[in-house]
Design an enzyme around this catalytic site. Sequence first.
Site, PDB file in Angstrom:
ATOM      1  N   THR A   1       0.417  -1.114  -0.298  1.00  0.00           N
ATOM      2  CA  THR A   1       0.246   0.121  -0.184  1.00  0.00           C
ATOM      3  C   THR A   1       0.974   1.107   0.135  1.00  0.00           C
ATOM      4  OG1 THR A   1      -1.342   1.171   1.596  1.00  0.00           O
ATOM      5  CG2 THR A   1      -0.505  -0.188   2.672  1.00  0.00           C
ATOM      6  N   ASP A   2       0.407   2.450  -0.661  1.00  0.00           N
ATOM      7  CA  ASP A   2       1.139   3.553  -0.037  1.00  0.00           C
ATOM      8  C   ASP A   2       0.834   4.367   1.373  1.00  0.00           C
ATOM      9  OD1 ASP A   2      -1.583   4.701   0.237  1.00  0.00           O
ATOM     10  OD2 ASP A   2      -1.657   5.924  -1.786  1.00  0.00           O
ATOM     11  N   GLU A   3       0.445   3.325   1.689  1.00  0.00           N
ATOM     12  CA  GLU A   3       0.108   4.056   3.203  1.00  0.00           C
ATOM     13  C   GLU A   3       1.742   4.259   4.195  1.00  0.00           C
ATOM     14  OE1 GLU A   3      -3.614   2.878   5.065  1.00  0.00           O
ATOM     15  OE2 GLU A   3      -4.570   3.176   3.267  1.00  0.00           O
TER      16      GLU A   3
ATOM     17  N   LYS B   1       2.374  -3.540   7.021  1.00  0.00           N
ATOM     18  CA  LYS B   1       2.731  -3.967   6.132  1.00  0.00           C
ATOM     19  C   LYS B   1       3.848  -3.287   5.591  1.00  0.00           C
ATOM     20  CE  LYS B   1      -0.315  -4.938   2.868  1.00  0.00           C
ATOM     21  NZ  LYS B   1      -0.124  -5.815   2.384  1.00  0.00           N
TER      22      LYS B   1
ATOM     23  N   TYR C   1      -2.171  -0.964  11.112  1.00  0.00           N
ATOM     24  CA  TYR C   1      -1.717  -1.573   9.769  1.00  0.00           C
ATOM     25  C   TYR C   1      -0.836  -0.832   8.839  1.00  0.00           C
ATOM     26  CZ  TYR C   1      -3.193  -1.644   4.855  1.00  0.00           C
ATOM     27  OH  TYR C   1      -3.328  -2.220   3.764  1.00  0.00           O
TER      28      TYR C   1
HETATM   29  P1  NAD Z   1      -9.610  -7.302   1.875  1.00  0.00           P
HETATM   30  O1  NAD Z   1      -9.688  -6.705   3.925  1.00  0.00           O
HETATM   31  O2  NAD Z   1     -11.115  -7.122   1.299  1.00  0.00           O
HETATM   32  O3  NAD Z   1      -9.071  -8.542   1.534  1.00  0.00           O
HETATM   33  C1  NAD Z   1      -8.229  -9.595   2.716  1.00  0.00           C
HETATM   34  C2  NAD Z   1      -8.223 -10.495   2.051  1.00  0.00           C
HETATM   35  O4  NAD Z   1      -7.321 -11.666   3.390  1.00  0.00           O
HETATM   36  C3  NAD Z   1      -9.506 -11.707   2.851  1.00  0.00           C
HETATM   37  O5  NAD Z   1     -10.279 -12.786   1.627  1.00  0.00           O
HETATM   38  C4  NAD Z   1      -8.993 -12.618   3.741  1.00  0.00           C
HETATM   39  O6  NAD Z   1      -9.741 -13.573   4.544  1.00  0.00           O
HETATM   40  C5  NAD Z   1      -7.790 -12.579   3.517  1.00  0.00           C
HETATM   41  N1  NAD Z   1      -7.455 -13.103   4.774  1.00  0.00           N
HETATM   42  C6  NAD Z   1      -7.058 -12.238   5.809  1.00  0.00           C
HETATM   43  N2  NAD Z   1      -6.107 -13.180   7.319  1.00  0.00           N
HETATM   44  C7  NAD Z   1      -5.934 -14.152   6.557  1.00  0.00           C
HETATM   45  C8  NAD Z   1      -5.035 -15.178   6.798  1.00  0.00           C
HETATM   46  N3  NAD Z   1      -4.851 -14.993   7.760  1.00  0.00           N
HETATM   47  N4  NAD Z   1      -5.076 -16.206   5.921  1.00  0.00           N
HETATM   48  C9  NAD Z   1      -5.315 -16.530   4.800  1.00  0.00           C
HETATM   49  N5  NAD Z   1      -6.326 -14.956   4.240  1.00  0.00           N
HETATM   50  C10 NAD Z   1      -6.817 -14.475   5.077  1.00  0.00           C
HETATM   51  O7  NAD Z   1      -8.676  -6.510   1.640  1.00  0.00           O
HETATM   52  P2  NAD Z   1      -7.818  -5.797   0.537  1.00  0.00           P
HETATM   53  O8  NAD Z   1      -8.862  -4.604   0.759  1.00  0.00           O
HETATM   54  O9  NAD Z   1      -8.366  -6.839  -0.785  1.00  0.00           O
HETATM   55  O10 NAD Z   1      -6.892  -5.610   0.385  1.00  0.00           O
HETATM   56  C11 NAD Z   1      -6.459  -7.034  -0.246  1.00  0.00           C
HETATM   57  C12 NAD Z   1      -4.097  -6.250  -0.432  1.00  0.00           C
HETATM   58  O11 NAD Z   1      -4.388  -5.450  -1.116  1.00  0.00           O
HETATM   59  C13 NAD Z   1      -3.846  -6.259   0.782  1.00  0.00           C
HETATM   60  O12 NAD Z   1      -2.198  -6.389   1.242  1.00  0.00           O
HETATM   61  C14 NAD Z   1      -3.700  -4.876   1.154  1.00  0.00           C
HETATM   62  O13 NAD Z   1      -2.755  -4.555   1.834  1.00  0.00           O
HETATM   63  C15 NAD Z   1      -3.585  -4.372  -0.132  1.00  0.00           C
HETATM   64  N6  NAD Z   1      -3.953  -2.868  -0.102  1.00  0.00           N
HETATM   65  C16 NAD Z   1      -5.243  -2.771  -0.522  1.00  0.00           C
HETATM   66  C17 NAD Z   1      -6.082  -0.990  -0.786  1.00  0.00           C
HETATM   67  C18 NAD Z   1      -6.968  -0.776  -0.770  1.00  0.00           C
HETATM   68  O14 NAD Z   1      -8.196  -0.158  -0.846  1.00  0.00           O
HETATM   69  N7  NAD Z   1      -8.238  -1.938  -0.579  1.00  0.00           N
HETATM   70  C19 NAD Z   1      -5.369  -0.344  -0.756  1.00  0.00           C
HETATM   71  C20 NAD Z   1      -3.348  -0.590  -0.554  1.00  0.00           C
HETATM   72  C21 NAD Z   1      -3.302  -2.749  -0.689  1.00  0.00           C
HETATM   73  P1  TYD Z   2     -10.946   3.869   4.760  1.00  0.00           P
HETATM   74  O1  TYD Z   2     -11.851   3.459   3.367  1.00  0.00           O
HETATM   75  O2  TYD Z   2     -10.861   2.935   5.768  1.00  0.00           O
HETATM   76  O3  TYD Z   2      -9.798   3.684   3.604  1.00  0.00           O
HETATM   77  P2  TYD Z   2      -7.447   4.589   5.026  1.00  0.00           P
HETATM   78  O4  TYD Z   2      -7.677   4.999   5.702  1.00  0.00           O
HETATM   79  O5  TYD Z   2      -7.161   3.125   3.830  1.00  0.00           O
HETATM   80  O6  TYD Z   2      -7.483   5.136   3.852  1.00  0.00           O
HETATM   81  O7  TYD Z   2     -10.906   5.358   4.397  1.00  0.00           O
HETATM   82  C1  TYD Z   2     -10.497   6.321   3.144  1.00  0.00           C
HETATM   83  C2  TYD Z   2     -10.808   7.832   4.376  1.00  0.00           C
HETATM   84  O8  TYD Z   2     -11.883   8.151   4.524  1.00  0.00           O
HETATM   85  C3  TYD Z   2      -9.941   7.296   5.377  1.00  0.00           C
HETATM   86  O9  TYD Z   2      -9.527   9.579   5.288  1.00  0.00           O
HETATM   87  C4  TYD Z   2     -10.528   7.198   7.075  1.00  0.00           C
HETATM   88  C5  TYD Z   2     -12.435   8.242   6.021  1.00  0.00           C
HETATM   89  N1  TYD Z   2     -13.481   7.621   6.578  1.00  0.00           N
HETATM   90  C6  TYD Z   2     -14.646   8.605   6.710  1.00  0.00           C
HETATM   91  O10 TYD Z   2     -14.077   9.657   6.784  1.00  0.00           O
HETATM   92  N2  TYD Z   2     -15.921   8.033   6.909  1.00  0.00           N
HETATM   93  C7  TYD Z   2     -15.822   6.511   7.311  1.00  0.00           C
HETATM   94  O11 TYD Z   2     -16.894   5.654   7.755  1.00  0.00           O
HETATM   95  C8  TYD Z   2     -14.540   5.589   7.009  1.00  0.00           C
HETATM   96  C9  TYD Z   2     -14.403   3.643   6.903  1.00  0.00           C
HETATM   97  C10 TYD Z   2     -13.577   6.224   6.557  1.00  0.00           C
END
Ligand code: NAD
Ligand code: TYD
Length: 352
Positions: A132-134, A161, A157
């Site tokens: 992630t960019d975070e 990561k 988090y």
């Molecule tokens: P998500 O939370 O929707 O899905 C995570 C998946 O991992 C789920 O299916 C869960 O069952 C599985 N999982 C969790 N713990 C596990 C374990 N111990 N063993 C096996 N499986 C397990 O997440 P996402 O949003 O699809 O994100 C996927 C990846 O991308 C993550 O690594 C996250 O850090 C990264 N990412 C997500 C975002 C975003 O905006 N969603 C942005 C940047 C990076």
């Molecule tokens: P989120 O979807 O949790 O992603 P991330 O924290 O990984 O960026 O949140 C996106 C942005 O929205 C973040 O600045 C927190 C804010 N946020 C709200 O304002 N209200 C909400 O209910 C949630 C879930 C997030």
Amino acid sequence: MTTIVTGGAGFIGSALVRKLAAAGEAVVTLDSLTYAGHLQSLGEALEAPNHHFERVDIRDAEAVRAVFQKYRPSAVMHLAAESHVDRSIDSPMDFVSTNVTGTVNLLQAAQELWSALPAGEKEAFRFLQVSTDEVYGSLGPTGVFTEETPYQPNSPYSASKASSDHFARAWQRTFGLPVMISHCSNNYGPYQLPEKLIPVTILAGLEGRQIPIYGTGSNIRDWLHVEDHVEALELIVRKGTPGNTYNIGADAETTNLDMAKAICACLDEFLEDSPHRPHEGLITFVQDRPGHDLRYAIDSSRMRDELGWRPRHSLQEGLRQTVAWYLENRWWWEAIREGGFKDSERQGLAAR
Ligand code: NAD
Ligand code: TYD
């Protein structure tokens, strides 16, 4: 040529698995099905003969190893993670065990398999750590994250990561495992669990509940459609250079308040007879997230220049499509609620 996708039942992983399976590729979903993993997100892939599902917890080193030996993948795309910042404030150890220990288990299983491969297969093997960019921390009003930006994670988090990225890098440098790392911005699109901003806003608006905006709503995120992200990940595995990192973003910065307003405008348009119009009236400012990062923005020139990647979705069109998807696919989120998921419960308000 088999690809193991960890976290394949989650939001981004399921988009990747659906795409790989539809293209006829051999793909294994490795997922323990936490609250965030849902088999119904896999769609037609679930029945496809070229797709296999393994319910395995990545914290279980022996079970991970057994899956690797069973399928002998040529690529591992590692997405399994605890992914929600708010939950990481309440339960940081879950993030350490899955995101850090789980990743090291995968690296070890991959290393064991890779080191015994014949030369050609060894050359072709890839391990993609999806990050992630975070990990780069928070930007001020200007600037962007590049692949050279130093790590400065602020939440449990992002710290977990960042830690897992360091292990992935170490396995490349120390053991030669062909690891690549990607850093993407906030994703949106179909099948995202209603604990993240966009689906939370859509469902609250639809049901006439308060739309919770943390703090003043002036925090900025750089939004990337999940299908564009998945295309980027496939490109990295096919054409990327081991040892490299790749930043993925679609140049779509928006404040959270503007994002909520844009979703409300879509709801007004799609739900002409709704008693909750104008939906913007539901926006409510609530207590801020502790340690809330102000702004993320990605420079994705390396993806664009070296790998020829281009996002296909504009934020405006992608958002409309996403809102429409949640309205048309109640079955998906209703089943998740019926399974016990509470989507309107505020998390991550730890006292400082
Ligand atoms: P998500 O939370 O929707 O899905 C995570 C998946 O991992 C789920 O299916 C869960 O069952 C599985 N999982 C969790 N713990 C596990 C374990 N111990 N063993 C096996 N499986 C397990 O997440 P996402 O949003 O699809 O994100 C996927 C990846 O991308 C993550 O690594 C996250 O850090 C990264 N990412 C997500 C975002 C975003 O905006 N969603 C942005 C940047 C990076
Ligand atoms: P989120 O979807 O949790 O992603 P991330 O924290 O990984 O960026 O949140 C996106 C942005 O929205 C973040 O600045 C927190 C804010 N946020 C709200 O304002 N209200 C909400 O209910 C949630 C879930 C997030």
